[in-house]
Design a protein around this motif. Structure first.
Motif, PDB file in Angstrom:
ATOM      1  N   THR A 351       0.848  -1.190   0.000  1.00  0.00           N
ATOM      2  CA  THR A 351       0.000   0.000   0.000  1.00  0.00           C
ATOM      3  C   THR A 351       0.885   1.243   0.000  1.00  0.00           C
ATOM      4  O   THR A 351       1.718   1.401   0.900  1.00  0.00           O
ATOM      5  CB  THR A 351      -0.900   0.002   1.258  1.00  0.00           C
ATOM      6  OG1 THR A 351      -1.750  -1.131   1.193  1.00  0.00           O
ATOM      7  CG2 THR A 351      -1.726   1.266   1.354  1.00  0.00           C
ATOM      8  N   ASN A 390     -16.768   5.875   1.963  1.00  0.00           N
ATOM      9  CA  ASN A 390     -16.982   4.444   1.693  1.00  0.00           C
ATOM     10  C   ASN A 390     -17.785   3.761   2.791  1.00  0.00           C
ATOM     11  O   ASN A 390     -17.922   2.543   2.810  1.00  0.00           O
ATOM     12  CB  ASN A 390     -15.630   3.744   1.529  1.00  0.00           C
ATOM     13  CG  ASN A 390     -15.066   3.929   0.127  1.00  0.00           C
ATOM     14  OD1 ASN A 390     -15.257   3.073  -0.731  1.00  0.00           O
ATOM     15  ND2 ASN A 390     -14.410   5.048  -0.112  1.00  0.00           N
ATOM     16  N   ASP A 422     -11.555  -4.103   2.363  1.00  0.00           N
ATOM     17  CA  ASP A 422     -11.794  -3.752   0.953  1.00  0.00           C
ATOM     18  C   ASP A 422     -11.788  -2.238   0.775  1.00  0.00           C
ATOM     19  O   ASP A 422     -11.191  -1.706  -0.170  1.00  0.00           O
ATOM     20  CB  ASP A 422     -13.150  -4.311   0.481  1.00  0.00           C
ATOM     21  CG  ASP A 422     -13.120  -5.826   0.354  1.00  0.00           C
ATOM     22  OD1 ASP A 422     -12.006  -6.377   0.283  1.00  0.00           O
ATOM     23  OD2 ASP A 422     -14.208  -6.441   0.349  1.00  0.00           O
ATOM     24  N   ALA A 423     -12.476  -1.540   1.683  1.00  0.00           N
ATOM     25  CA  ALA A 423     -12.544  -0.076   1.589  1.00  0.00           C
ATOM     26  C   ALA A 423     -11.153   0.528   1.772  1.00  0.00           C
ATOM     27  O   ALA A 423     -10.770   1.476   1.060  1.00  0.00           O
ATOM     28  CB  ALA A 423     -13.508   0.466   2.644  1.00  0.00           C
ATOM     29  N   ASP A 425      -8.341  -0.803   0.978  1.00  0.00           N
ATOM     30  CA  ASP A 425      -7.589  -0.997  -0.268  1.00  0.00           C
ATOM     31  C   ASP A 425      -8.023   0.013  -1.333  1.00  0.00           C
ATOM     32  O   ASP A 425      -7.185   0.544  -2.066  1.00  0.00           O
ATOM     33  CB  ASP A 425      -7.784  -2.422  -0.789  1.00  0.00           C
ATOM     34  CG  ASP A 425      -7.042  -3.437   0.078  1.00  0.00           C
ATOM     35  OD1 ASP A 425      -6.154  -3.027   0.836  1.00  0.00           O
ATOM     36  OD2 ASP A 425      -7.377  -4.632   0.007  1.00  0.00           O
ATOM     37  N   ARG A 426      -9.332   0.252  -1.401  1.00  0.00           N
ATOM     38  CA  ARG A 426      -9.824   1.201  -2.416  1.00  0.00           C
ATOM     39  C   ARG A 426      -9.238   2.599  -2.165  1.00  0.00           C
ATOM     40  O   ARG A 426      -8.730   3.230  -3.070  1.00  0.00           O
ATOM     41  CB  ARG A 426     -11.362   1.284  -2.372  1.00  0.00           C
ATOM     42  CG  ARG A 426     -12.078   0.206  -3.147  1.00  0.00           C
ATOM     43  CD  ARG A 426     -13.539   0.553  -3.392  1.00  0.00           C
ATOM     44  NE  ARG A 426     -14.313   0.733  -2.170  1.00  0.00           N
ATOM     45  CZ  ARG A 426     -14.817  -0.255  -1.424  1.00  0.00           C
ATOM     46  NH1 ARG A 426     -14.612  -1.505  -1.780  1.00  0.00           N
ATOM     47  NH2 ARG A 426     -15.515   0.005  -0.340  1.00  0.00           N
ATOM     48  N   VAL A 427      -9.311   3.063  -0.904  1.00  0.00           N
ATOM     49  CA  VAL A 427      -8.931   4.462  -0.658  1.00  0.00           C
ATOM     50  C   VAL A 427      -7.419   4.659  -0.629  1.00  0.00           C
ATOM     51  O   VAL A 427      -6.941   5.772  -0.828  1.00  0.00           O
ATOM     52  CB  VAL A 427      -9.564   5.010   0.653  1.00  0.00           C
ATOM     53  CG1 VAL A 427     -11.071   4.911   0.613  1.00  0.00           C
ATOM     54  CG2 VAL A 427      -8.994   4.346   1.895  1.00  0.00           C
ATOM     55  N   THR A 428      -6.668   3.589  -0.367  1.00  0.00           N
ATOM     56  CA  THR A 428      -5.210   3.755  -0.280  1.00  0.00           C
ATOM     57  C   THR A 428      -4.495   3.381  -1.582  1.00  0.00           C
ATOM     58  O   THR A 428      -3.265   3.426  -1.636  1.00  0.00           O
ATOM     59  CB  THR A 428      -4.611   2.873   0.856  1.00  0.00           C
ATOM     60  OG1 THR A 428      -4.999   1.508   0.614  1.00  0.00           O
ATOM     61  CG2 THR A 428      -5.067   3.324   2.226  1.00  0.00           C
ATOM     62  N   ALA A 429      -5.271   3.042  -2.592  1.00  0.00           N
ATOM     63  CA  ALA A 429      -4.643   2.531  -3.828  1.00  0.00           C
ATOM     64  C   ALA A 429      -3.675   3.534  -4.434  1.00  0.00           C
ATOM     65  O   ALA A 429      -2.704   3.161  -5.087  1.00  0.00           O
ATOM     66  CB  ALA A 429      -5.712   2.149  -4.836  1.00  0.00           C
ATOM     67  N   HIS A 430      -3.927   4.823  -4.191  1.00  0.00           N
ATOM     68  CA  HIS A 430      -3.055   5.853  -4.798  1.00  0.00           C
ATOM     69  C   HIS A 430      -2.361   6.651  -3.711  1.00  0.00           C
ATOM     70  O   HIS A 430      -2.975   6.966  -2.688  1.00  0.00           O
ATOM     71  CB  HIS A 430      -3.876   6.777  -5.683  1.00  0.00           C
ATOM     72  CG  HIS A 430      -4.719   6.022  -6.659  1.00  0.00           C
ATOM     73  ND1 HIS A 430      -4.165   5.363  -7.732  1.00  0.00           N
ATOM     74  CD2 HIS A 430      -6.051   5.754  -6.676  1.00  0.00           C
ATOM     75  CE1 HIS A 430      -5.148   4.736  -8.386  1.00  0.00           C
ATOM     76  NE2 HIS A 430      -6.286   4.963  -7.770  1.00  0.00           N
TER      77      HIS A 430
END
Ligand SMILES: Cc1ncc(COP(=O)(O)O)c(C=O)c1O
Length: 431
Positions: A351, A390, A422-423, A425-430
């Motif tokens: 991450t 989220n 899951d959330a 991962d979505r918010v930390t992807a960038h």
């Protein structure tokens, strides 16, 4: 960042304007766009926007929102009898007996209505028991908000503004006091700072009354600490005639996967302070110690607190203990917390910006740094806001405000924990 609120992108929320007038501008609100909640149940909170949010901030109703047994106990006792503490009443006595039995190291309790009050009582108890005034705390702590207790808040090490308070750098292994030191040597370096603080208080004529610490260093950002620090610090405190005050306001009541934070770190406190989850929302806090320490305080102060040690506090407080025990919440916090922490730690190195994941039980911190390795508070705040979008409510934490604080109620369902990952991962992807 687009937000989800009752009036998205349509100018200031009228409720915010009313609040500013009613409370005076400056009363803090979470998130980039304030959240209006209208109902809670278990680990869920429901917004005026019609959405369900998972409460990953919690703290107070650790048994879950609107727990039917707590609601029932509160209503029944209020409908039967609620007086001040100067009549004989069984429920408050039972709560003191049960609390001290659970703590093992204490015998008697003084009840109050907030953590701040209970910490102030602890400081007074320690000062009366030792005949000294000096208190040592950590340099990134918070124990409460009145004048006496507030003197401990974020007091830089070496700051002598308050004659009877000194702080020491909080122990941690991530950013060691002396770069390169680890283990025993690092513990010794922190303990040397404790010794210097004690000697400074003594040299200034204040003497040394107590070391006060949250055993899991919650407000410091839940750092991992050199393993032997607490035992060495405790030995030094006792050698110098002081007491140990364990602030269990956040760490206690199963939060960290054991009943008490001090169970994790090998600390035997003289005075224990509990608060937040004790009354599941009913103002209830306690300062507990050996009977002689409490009786000295009682003799010297004739302490009275209008709303404390009441039948209502007793009945609700006992029901909270019942629920935690009967629903196996300490064990649940331990196992689900360990699973969540392990899953988050698997993201280290994957991450972007995630430097560390730490904590105990259902109280975790995920720390973020920028590309240069410096604490990244703006990112942590942005992530907290994105998590809210989220459907997960967290906040920032730590000495640099660069950690996402994850502290759901002890009743968090496993499926919500998995959905949180899951959330995350979505918010930390960038980056
Ligand atoms: C560790 C700790 N101790 C004491 C307090 C003070 O509790 P209260 O807000 O009930 O006065 C807090 C509050 O956040 C806390 O985090």
């Amino acid at each position: 960042m687009t937000g989800i609120s009752a009036t998205p992108n349509s100018g200031p929320d009228p409720l915010v304007e009313r609040r500013d007038r009613a409370f005076g501008r400056g009363a803090k609100l979470f998130y980039d766009e304030p959240l209006h909640l209208v109902r809670g149940e278990g680990a869920s909170l429901f917004g005026a926007d019609g959405r369900r949010y998972v409460d990953m901030y919690n703290n107070v109703p650790c048994v879950g929102h609107a727990h039917p047994r707590i609601v029932d106990a509160m209503a029944r006792q209020q409908a039967t009898l609620n007086t001040h503490s100067r009549y004989l009443s069984e429920p408050a006595i039972a709560l003191a007996e049960r609390l001290t039995a659970l703590q093992r190291v204490t015998e008697s309790a003084v009840f109050s209505c907030s953590g701040t009050e209970a910490i102030e009582i602890a400081m007074r108890m320690a000062r009366m028991a030792t005949g000294a005034r000096g208190i040592v705390c950590s340099d990134h702590t918070y124990h409460g908000n009145n004048t006496v207790v507030g003197a401990l808040t974020n007091l830089p090490a070496g700051d002598k503004r308050h004659a009877d308070v000194r702080s020491i750098p909080f122990p941690e292994t991530l950013r060691p006091l002396v770069p390169g030191l680890t283990g025993e040597a690092l513990a010794d370096a922190y303990v040397a700072r404790l010794l210097a603080a004690i000697e400074d208080l003594k040299a200034g004529g204040q003497g040394f009354a107590a070391l006060i610490l949250c055993p899991i260093l919650a407000n410091e950002g839940l750092p991992d600490i050199p393993e032997t620090f607490m035992a060495k610090a405790a030995a030094l405190v006792r050698e110098h005639g002081g007491l140990i005050i364990a602030d269990e306001v956040q760490a206690g009541y199963g939060r960290s996967g054991t009943w008490w934070g001090y169970d994790h770190v090998g600390l035997t406190p003289d005075i224990v302070v509990t608060g937040k989850p004790m009354g599941a929302g009913l103002p209830l806090a306690a300062t507990t110690a050996k009977r002689a320490v409490v009786e000295r305080f009682r003799a010297e102060t004739r302490y009275f607190n209008t709303f404390a040690a009441s039948p209502l506090q007793g009945a609700v407080g006992c029901t909270v203990l019942d629920v935690i025990k009967e629903e196996g919440l300490v064990e649940h916090a331990r196992t689900l917390g360990a699973e969540l922490k392990a899953a988050l730690r698997q993201r280290l190195g994957l991450t972007p910006g995630l430097l560390d994941v730490r904590g105990k039980g259902l109280f975790l911190a995920a720390e973020f740094v920028d590309a240069d390795g410096n604490p990244d508070a703006p990112r942590a705040f942005a992530l907290v806001c994105a998590l809210r979008e989220n459907g997960f409510l967290t906040s920032v934490d730590g000495a640099f405000n660069n950690c996402v604080k994850i502290r759901p109620p002890l009743v968090l369902p496993r499926e919500d924990a998995l959905a949180f990952l899951d959330a995350f991962d979505r918010v930390t992807a960038h980056a």
